[in-house]
Design a protein around this motif. Structure first.
Motif, PDB file in Angstrom:
ATOM      1  N   ALA A   1       0.810  -1.204   0.000  1.00  0.00           N
ATOM      2  CA  ALA A   1       0.000   0.000   0.000  1.00  0.00           C
ATOM      3  C   ALA A   1       0.843   1.254   0.000  1.00  0.00           C
ATOM      4  CB  ALA A   1      -0.926   0.001   1.207  1.00  0.00           C
ATOM      5  N   THR A   2       1.978   1.205   0.663  1.00  0.00           N
ATOM      6  CA  THR A   2       2.874   2.360   0.653  1.00  0.00           C
ATOM      7  C   THR A   2       3.316   2.656  -0.764  1.00  0.00           C
ATOM      8  OG1 THR A   2       3.648   1.835   2.875  1.00  0.00           O
ATOM      9  CG2 THR A   2       5.030   3.266   1.558  1.00  0.00           C
ATOM     10  N   ARG A   3       3.631   1.605  -1.505  1.00  0.00           N
ATOM     11  CA  ARG A   3       4.027   1.823  -2.896  1.00  0.00           C
ATOM     12  C   ARG A   3       2.856   2.362  -3.700  1.00  0.00           C
ATOM     13  NH1 ARG A   3       5.789  -3.327  -2.028  1.00  0.00           N
ATOM     14  NH2 ARG A   3       4.523  -4.188  -3.714  1.00  0.00           N
ATOM     15  N   MET A   4       1.649   1.874  -3.429  1.00  0.00           N
ATOM     16  CA  MET A   4       0.496   2.373  -4.154  1.00  0.00           C
ATOM     17  C   MET A   4       0.340   3.868  -3.938  1.00  0.00           C
ATOM     18  SD  MET A   4      -0.958   0.027  -5.907  1.00  0.00           S
ATOM     19  CE  MET A   4      -2.546   0.799  -6.204  1.00  0.00           C
ATOM     20  N   SER A   5       0.554   4.343  -2.710  1.00  0.00           N
ATOM     21  CA  SER A   5       0.408   5.764  -2.454  1.00  0.00           C
ATOM     22  C   SER A   5       1.440   6.554  -3.227  1.00  0.00           C
ATOM     23  CB  SER A   5       0.509   6.044  -0.955  1.00  0.00           C
ATOM     24  OG  SER A   5       1.801   5.775  -0.467  1.00  0.00           O
ATOM     25  N   ARG A   6       2.624   5.989  -3.466  1.00  0.00           N
ATOM     26  CA  ARG A   6       3.637   6.701  -4.245  1.00  0.00           C
ATOM     27  C   ARG A   6       3.225   6.817  -5.698  1.00  0.00           C
ATOM     28  NH1 ARG A   6       7.288   2.854  -1.705  1.00  0.00           N
ATOM     29  NH2 ARG A   6       8.070   3.752   0.212  1.00  0.00           N
ATOM     30  N   TRP A   7       2.435   5.815  -6.158  1.00  0.00           N
ATOM     31  CA  TRP A   7       2.063   5.825  -7.575  1.00  0.00           C
ATOM     32  C   TRP A   7       1.051   6.905  -7.899  1.00  0.00           C
ATOM     33  CZ3 TRP A   7       1.019  -0.119  -8.111  1.00  0.00           C
ATOM     34  CH2 TRP A   7       2.222  -0.784  -7.850  1.00  0.00           C
ATOM     35  N   SER A   8       0.459   7.541  -6.880  1.00  0.00           N
ATOM     36  CA  SER A   8      -0.552   8.547  -7.159  1.00  0.00           C
ATOM     37  C   SER A   8       0.056   9.824  -7.722  1.00  0.00           C
ATOM     38  CB  SER A   8      -1.333   8.864  -5.880  1.00  0.00           C
ATOM     39  OG  SER A   8      -0.473   9.431  -4.915  1.00  0.00           O
ATOM     40  N   GLY A   9       1.373   9.946  -7.643  1.00  0.00           N
ATOM     41  CA  GLY A   9       2.027  11.136  -8.182  1.00  0.00           C
ATOM     42  C   GLY A   9       1.963  11.182  -9.695  1.00  0.00           C
ATOM     43  N   ALA A  10       2.228  12.347 -10.253  1.00  0.00           N
ATOM     44  CA  ALA A  10       2.208  12.480 -11.701  1.00  0.00           C
ATOM     45  C   ALA A  10       3.360  11.705 -12.319  1.00  0.00           C
ATOM     46  CB  ALA A  10       2.320  13.955 -12.083  1.00  0.00           C
ATOM     47  N   VAL A  11       3.174  11.318 -13.563  1.00  0.00           N
ATOM     48  CA  VAL A  11       4.226  10.608 -14.278  1.00  0.00           C
ATOM     49  C   VAL A  11       5.447  11.517 -14.404  1.00  0.00           C
ATOM     50  CG1 VAL A  11       4.862   9.602 -16.485  1.00  0.00           C
ATOM     51  CG2 VAL A  11       2.583   9.226 -15.574  1.00  0.00           C
ATOM     52  N   ALA A  12       6.598  10.990 -14.041  1.00  0.00           N
ATOM     53  CA  ALA A  12       7.818  11.785 -14.085  1.00  0.00           C
ATOM     54  C   ALA A  12       8.203  12.106 -15.522  1.00  0.00           C
ATOM     55  CB  ALA A  12       8.954  11.022 -13.406  1.00  0.00           C
ATOM     56  N   VAL A  13       8.711  13.310 -15.725  1.00  0.00           N
ATOM     57  CA  VAL A  13       9.196  13.691 -17.047  1.00  0.00           C
ATOM     58  C   VAL A  13      10.706  13.536 -17.036  1.00  0.00           C
ATOM     59  CG1 VAL A  13       9.359  15.540 -18.722  1.00  0.00           C
ATOM     60  CG2 VAL A  13       7.315  15.320 -17.323  1.00  0.00           C
ATOM     61  N   VAL A  14      11.202  12.630 -17.861  1.00  0.00           N
ATOM     62  CA  VAL A  14      12.630  12.340 -17.846  1.00  0.00           C
ATOM     63  C   VAL A  14      13.265  12.744 -19.155  1.00  0.00           C
ATOM     64  CG1 VAL A  14      12.330  10.460 -16.212  1.00  0.00           C
ATOM     65  CG2 VAL A  14      12.228   9.977 -18.628  1.00  0.00           C
TER      66      VAL A  14
ATOM     67  N   ALA B   1       1.099  16.769 -25.384  1.00  0.00           N
ATOM     68  CA  ALA B   1       1.425  16.360 -24.020  1.00  0.00           C
ATOM     69  C   ALA B   1       0.831  17.280 -22.953  1.00  0.00           C
ATOM     70  CB  ALA B   1       2.932  16.273 -23.848  1.00  0.00           C
ATOM     71  N   SER B   2       0.723  18.567 -23.228  1.00  0.00           N
ATOM     72  CA  SER B   2       0.333  19.505 -22.174  1.00  0.00           C
ATOM     73  C   SER B   2      -0.983  20.221 -22.437  1.00  0.00           C
ATOM     74  CB  SER B   2       1.441  20.546 -21.974  1.00  0.00           C
ATOM     75  OG  SER B   2       1.659  21.284 -23.164  1.00  0.00           O
ATOM     76  N   ILE B   3      -1.717  19.807 -23.449  1.00  0.00           N
ATOM     77  CA  ILE B   3      -2.917  20.587 -23.789  1.00  0.00           C
ATOM     78  C   ILE B   3      -4.019  20.452 -22.735  1.00  0.00           C
ATOM     79  CG2 ILE B   3      -2.468  20.503 -26.269  1.00  0.00           C
ATOM     80  CD1 ILE B   3      -4.613  18.348 -26.511  1.00  0.00           C
TER      81      ILE B   3
ATOM     82  N   ARG C   1      -9.829  21.880 -27.701  1.00  0.00           N
ATOM     83  CA  ARG C   1     -10.119  21.283 -29.015  1.00  0.00           C
ATOM     84  C   ARG C   1      -9.260  21.914 -30.108  1.00  0.00           C
ATOM     85  NH1 ARG C   1     -16.601  21.751 -27.962  1.00  0.00           N
ATOM     86  NH2 ARG C   1     -16.908  19.723 -26.934  1.00  0.00           N
ATOM     87  N   LYS C   2      -9.176  23.239 -30.070  1.00  0.00           N
ATOM     88  CA  LYS C   2      -8.425  23.950 -31.103  1.00  0.00           C
ATOM     89  C   LYS C   2      -6.919  23.768 -30.939  1.00  0.00           C
ATOM     90  CE  LYS C   2     -11.948  27.524 -31.800  1.00  0.00           C
ATOM     91  NZ  LYS C   2     -12.277  28.985 -31.657  1.00  0.00           N
ATOM     92  N   SER C   3      -6.473  23.486 -29.716  1.00  0.00           N
ATOM     93  CA  SER C   3      -5.043  23.351 -29.445  1.00  0.00           C
ATOM     94  C   SER C   3      -4.516  21.953 -29.744  1.00  0.00           C
ATOM     95  CB  SER C   3      -4.756  23.696 -27.978  1.00  0.00           C
ATOM     96  OG  SER C   3      -5.142  25.020 -27.685  1.00  0.00           O
ATOM     97  N   GLY C   4      -5.369  21.085 -30.193  1.00  0.00           N
ATOM     98  CA  GLY C   4      -4.931  19.729 -30.529  1.00  0.00           C
ATOM     99  C   GLY C   4      -5.854  18.637 -30.049  1.00  0.00           C
TER     100      GLY C   4
END
Length: 549
Positions: free
Chosen positions: A5-18, A494-496, A525-528
């Motif tokens: 469960a501790t790991r599950m709570s870490r997964w709630s973060g946004a996907v890292a941009v590498v 990616a950011s629209i 819609r207009k941005s992609g």
């Protein structure tokens, strides 16, 4: 001792941009093979071929007290008197390999580590770990994958650390496991065959199976309430309107008590908001374009407007868990893993502490709709090699690591060596020793893991409450569009969606209105957004063709 469960709570973060992997696609996998061309944003390359998935062949070493229902988590109310030996002899042949994994904790010594020695002996291989800080793991992955000669033989890649253009690179560095595991071939590895199909789907790229999964659960999130603190006679809500009344009745500002932390997750579940895309007739629509999304925003704005949300939650400050566990708020949304963590913190100091999950309900009081959680939070990959038998040997080691609850192997992998890393208490629960603190950290579990079960019998009533709630909720769970597919969207989109995500908070707090949402959707819609819709529409059509074969 691991805490999934501790790991599950870490997964709630946004996907890292590498960092970019521009060099990867131009490199070979170190095995003398030519790079494979796999354009990551071509819709035809996003389709998961069902014929390339492993067969699902359940195996049960011990019978659960609370069997799973429609994919829900099974539970054990007591620890088995004896554990089954799944592997009388180590399956490996003594090969030496390296493994790269993340860790959110103190990295243990690899030399002279009796835990590593024992698990390696059980697998029959010599596996040397290259452990990296989980908080910076994405950066480490980007650097390593850009130089394939430095890639370990076995590499864990969390879902939030998948590097850009990985779909192009995966076939140049890692082994296509389809010839080894597709269909009935997986039966050579019974514990791998015990992993549900959905989890494998998350490890497919370009229609082929490349990874070994770390399975998740059917449902990740719930809304909890303090059953020990609700006023006597309080009835739980049965629809959206009674939910508002319920929350309003709990707030007592003079007593420094508010009804809830932020309940946006509650709102999306209450109104059945799709995770991303859904079909309305033949039309593909994004979640932000749906009526359910608008209704959820309108409802959460009412919750804030009536003063049910704690001021610190309104300001997005402070610790929501602390507010809930201290009784400052009586309702909160959280990952299911947070439930037992709270019990572990609170029961020793407050034996009456009782948090319970709200029954899953629909806004109109009818049939609720939930969506499946991600079936695998991470996958591990085997580097391409010309060494005869190496892939088969690593898969046999993975079969040991996938040994389910009730086996000696599971006990070893998760708790270490009895008498060295743990002793058993009167309930046969492992009690870690000082040696465990020095040598044990979650490592092997990040390479591959068996299906989740709940066996946290140290918390009275918890296993039954947990498994019963999920079993009751399971019939409401649906599979969202494109579920389990590793889809790489064109980078220009990616950011629209970020402005709308920011707008959600403003509308909830009354700073913006649904009229502002209309303008933001049009901009999206207009941005992609419309081009992104066309991209997914093509994948959808190709899925239909694949399903009809």
């Amino acid at each position: 001792m691991r805490t999934r469960a501790t790991r599950m709570s870490r997964w709630s973060g946004a996907v890292a941009v590498v960092g970019a992997l521009s060099l990867v696609a131009a490199c070979s996998g170190g095995s003398g093979k030519s790079p494979a061309a796999a354009p990551s944003t071509k819709p035809a390359d996003q389709i998961a071929k069902a014929t390339n998935l492993p067969a699902y062949v359940p195996v049960q070493y011990v019978e659960p007290d609370f069997p799973g229902v429609a994919g829900s988590t099974a539970g054990f109310s007591k620890v088995p008197e004896t554990f089954v030996t799944a592997f009388p002899e180590p399956p490996g042949k003594g090969g030496s390999y390296t493994a790269m994994t993340p860790l959110w904790g103190t990295i243990p010594p690899t030399k002279g580590n009796k835990y590593f020695e024992a698990v390696n002996a059980a697998m029959g291989i010599d596996l040397t770990f290259q452990i990296s800080d989980g908080n910076t793991y994405g950066d480490k992955l980007a650097a390593v994958l850009a130089s394939p000669k430095d890639v370990a033989d076995w590499v864990t890649i969390p879902g939030w650390n998948i590097p850009p253009r990985f779909g192009q690179a995966v076939g140049t560095i890692f082994t296509d496991l389809t010839p080894y595991l597709a269909g009935d071939k997986v039966k050579a590895y019974p514990n791998l065959a015990n992993i549900p199909t959905d989890a494998w789907r998350a490890c497919m790229w370009n229609g082929k199976l490349y990874g070994l999964p770390f399975p998740g659960e059917l449902i990740n999130d719930a809304t909890f309430y303090r059953a020990d603190l609700l006023p006597e006679g309080t009835e739980l809500p049965t629809d959206a309107d009674s939910y508002l009344t319920f929350l309003d009745s709990l707030t007592d500002k003079d007593a420094n008590r508010w009804a809830a932390n932020d309940l946006w997750i509650t709102a999306t579940q209450l109104f059945g908001v799709a995770p991303k895309w859904k079909l309305e007739g033949d039309k593909l629509v994004h979640r932000v374009e749906t009526q359910e999304y608008r209704d959820a925003l309108e409802w959460i704005a009412k919750v804030y407007a009536q003063g049910s949300i704690h001021p610190d939650a309104v300001a997005s400050t402070g610790d929501g868990k602390e507010r809930f566990e201290s009784g400052q708020v009586l309702v909160t949304s959280d990952g299911l893993g947070g439930w037992h963590e709270a019990l572990g913190r609170q029961l020793p100091v407050n034996p009456d502490y009782d948090q319970q999950p709200m029954p899953v309900i629909a806004a109109d009081g009818g049939t609720p709709t939930l969506f499946k959680a991600g079936a695998a939070g991470m996958c591990s990959y085997l580097k391409q090699t010309d060494k005869p038998g190496a892939i088969e040997e690593l898969l046999s080691a993975a079969d040991v690591l996938a040994s389910p609850y009730g086996t000696e192997e599971f006990q070893l992998i998760n708790h270490g060596v009895e008498g060295v890393h743990y002793t058993l208490d009167e309930n046969r629960l492992p009690v870690p020793t000082d040696e465990a603190a020095k040598e044990m950290q979650p490592t092997y579990i990040f390479l591959v893991d068996p299906p989740i079960v709940n066996a946290k019998v140290q918390y009275p009533g918890y296993v039954e409450d947990y498994t019963s709630w999920m079993a009751e909720a399971a019939p409401a769970v649906q599979e969202p569009l494109f579920y389990g597919m590793q889809i790489t969207e064109p980078a220009q989109y990616a950011s629209i969606g970020k402005p709308i995500e920011d707008l959600e908070k403003d509308i909830a707090r009354g700073r913006k209105t649904l009229a502002d949402l209309d303008a933001a959707i049009e901009t999206w819609r207009k941005s992609g957004g419309d081009e992104l819709r066309a991209f997914y529409q093509e994948i959808l059509e190709l899925q239909k063709v694949e399903a009809g074969k």
